[in-house]
Design an enzyme around this catalytic site. Structure first.
Site, PDB file in Angstrom:
ATOM      1  CB  THR A 104      -0.926   0.054   1.226  1.00 62.29           C
ATOM      2  OG1 THR A 104      -0.121   0.107   2.405  1.00 62.29           O
ATOM      3  CG2 THR A 104      -1.846  -1.145   1.283  1.00 62.29           C
ATOM      4  CB  CYS A 105       0.054   4.641  -1.264  1.00 63.92           C
ATOM      5  SG  CYS A 105       0.399   4.400  -2.987  1.00 63.92           S
ATOM      6  CG  ASP A 106      -0.310   3.926   5.458  1.00 64.34           C
ATOM      7  OD1 ASP A 106       0.629   4.181   6.234  1.00 64.34           O
ATOM      8  OD2 ASP A 106      -1.490   4.206   5.707  1.00 64.34           O
TER       9      ASP A 106
ATOM     10  CG  ASN B 231      -3.456   2.006  -0.499  1.00 68.59           C
ATOM     11  OD1 ASN B 231      -2.418   2.209  -1.070  1.00 68.59           O
ATOM     12  ND2 ASN B 231      -3.826   2.736   0.539  1.00 68.59           N
TER      13      ASN B 231
ATOM     14  CE  LYS C 105      -2.166   7.375   0.491  1.00 65.79           C
ATOM     15  NZ  LYS C 105      -1.935   8.198  -0.725  1.00 65.79           N
TER      16      LYS C 105
END
Lengths: 376, 376
Positions: free
Chosen positions: A323-325, A366, B47
């Site tokens: 994920t973009c986290d 996401n 997101k």
């Protein structure tokens, strides 16, 4: 990794990560608990993995169930167990949820405060309650906070309040902490439980039951004592502290019942370095903290990971999710050794993932689907 | 708390916690970004909250979208925006997902490594790519790890590799960290971006775009600079570092777009003490870390909480969620001041919950439903 899981994964055609749980292992684990503690009732902690197939198997084997909510109570009833085999083990309940559980036939409730006793007295009159006491959790992989339970000195007051309100003051419960590898932890807790029994008896109330909670470890990377060792230590501690008047006992294994019964298959999405001279590779999988591996938080649980290239030379890498986290990193402080030959597109098998993976998964952070689950 | 949300909650009859997002606030936020940075394209970070109503409104207002996955790309297309308004901003992508995005019309991709460039060259030939660079994130509430981006010195190599592979080396991106209240952070990052532009130009490749990421704060308990102050600081830094040859610019607000547009209504389930002389009450809500408030992890974000008893005398309490999980505690290290008169059954309003609540919710841990969401 069982032969059945291997075979299942060989034939699976769907894309994306998944967890596969082998019911044969769950059956073996249930039987190991039943053998090690023959006089103790097993209440499976549904929250660990509420898959209907697991609940049905355990119902059939004779297990009872520890439920955290009306939702879980309904799942257990749907799996074929009667309400008499259910403990509503959450000390934090809305009064209308207590009423609903009572309506469904549940008669055993956890408490740790007078306020909760009052709710149960109103919404589930005449039921049995047990009071949870705080435990220090020394030796647990995840020591519990003070969220559940009251100090042992307060427990007789809470139980007396229950007794005066027309409830049955049934016993006490404790939880030694998750992944508890220190066998002495049960001894300390049982000594404290016996003291509560004595003080309550002094007030004319005879308690009958000790709920010893869960905390039985699954086998991750560290060696942990097996179930028989736990059984022996617990039986010894019970005899030491309760003598000839052994109470009824309950255990609530969750991770210990299903943890080693399942594994996750995932895929390597990217392998890269942050600079030309970076000593450590970053390996990104298609599963991370938000889709099943939440228990890597603070790198608490270190799952065994197998690849088709095991045996090749290894090197440390940071392991992260897709994920973009930025918090979606599994192992960074202590990098993970993986084969140097590992490549993008390779499958990896993450073992001992039967507990707290499907339920900790987000609804779709996401835009990635929740963890797919197969119970075979 | 807007009048529309107040009215909605007054009429709501369903049980359980919920988040309510007011589209009027989202509209105001979009317009504030557009006004503050008139020459910059807004790519909403899906997101943060992918509710279809939010995506449709932003599509209508002319926003573009930063997507983390094919799932999010499909949601944006379904909301009515064309693929030319989509950036596939995740640096970690399966090659078959890149191919699927390309098939859907997406032509803008993030990279931070040669391996990712190679995948895009094969699966999305001729597309534009931008290279993410590491940023130190000083001043951010949640400094980012090194998960995304490469060191700035490596970016020209990655972009040159893209150029040689038939892709368009389009620009660079950075992210100053979430809830970034230090306006100087953008200045540092833009100076670094300009250096990458110069080095890449020296190699005969002309970059055109700077993606300045997100990090724009929502208003929680601390005062943070407003959007106009960000706009001014960013414009100044762009002029300082790029002179008369200003690049195209993109921002990717997520929390800054929807954070303050939503609030959560929850209920007090239990108030208790752990011992007779406990100075601090425990207040348990029907929502916690597993059903929307994951961002209280490490007590990083401190949400403003309103009750109907505000104005009464307050006292500190530990605030916790309803699950049988000891990590489901919201504020313990720094207890939260709440009215002494607060009672079981009271509603509380948790503000600035429009971002990262619905998507961080688990599928149903402990048998509790995922966070209910209303967009009005």
């Amino acid at each position: 990794m069982t032969e059945r899981i291997r075979e299942f994964l060989r034939r699976r055609t769907e894309d994306g990560p998944c967890v596969v749980v082998d019911l044969d292992v769950v059956r073996d684990n249930y039987e190991a608990f039943a053998r090690a503690l023959p006089d103790t009732s097993v209440y499976y902690a549904v929250k660990a993995n509420p898959a209907p197939e697991i609940l049905s198997l355990l119902a059939e084997l004779g297990s009872s169930f520890d439920c955290a909510s009306v939702g879980e109570i309904e799942m257990v009833l749907a799996a074929g167990a009667g309400a008499e085999r259910i403990s509503y083990g959450n000390t934090i309940k809305k009064e209308r949820d207590i009423a609903r559980a009572f309506e469904l036939g549940v008669r055993l409730f956890a408490v740790d405060s007078d306020a909760e006793v009052d709710k149960i007295a109103r919404a589930a009159p005449g039921s049995k309650v047990f009071c949870r006491i705080l435990c220090d959790g020394v030796g647990a992989e995840w020591p519990l906070s003070k969220k559940f339970g009251c100090v042992p000195e307060m427990a007789p007051d809470v139980l007396e309040q229950a007794h005066r309100s027309g409830l049955v003051a049934h016993g006490v419960s404790f939880h030694v902490g998750s992944q508890q590898a220190n066998l002495g932890a049960w001894d300390n807790a049982l000594a404290t439980a016996a003291a509560v029994f004595r003080e309550t008896a002094r007030r004319g109330i005879e308690l009958k039951m000790v709920n010893m909670g869960g905390g039985f470890p699954a086998r991750y990377l560290k060696d942990v004592p097996g179930v028989p060792a736990y059984g022996q230590a617990i039986f010894q501690a019970l005899s030491d502290h309760f003598g000839n008047r052994l109470p009824e006992t309950i255990i609530e294994p969750g991770r210990g019942m299903v943890g080693d019964a399942g594994l996750i298959e995932a895929e390597v999405v990217l392998i890269s370095r942050k600079s030309a001279d970076d000593a450590v590779r970053w390996v990104y999988l298609d599963i991370g903290k938000f889709h099943g591996l939440a228990e890597t938080m603070d790198e608490a649980i270190r799952y065994p990971i197998r690849t088709a290239r095991d045996g090749d030379e290894t090197a440390p890498c940071v392991l992260a999710g897709p994920t973009c986290d930025s918090v979606d990193v599994l192992y960074e402080k202590t990098p993970y050794e993986l084969p140097v030959s590992l490549s993008i597109g390779d499958k990896v098998l993450i073992e001992a993932c039967g507990a707290y993976t499907t339920t900790y998964s987000t609804v779709g952070f996401n835009g990635f689907a929740p963890l797919a689950s197969y119970v075979i």
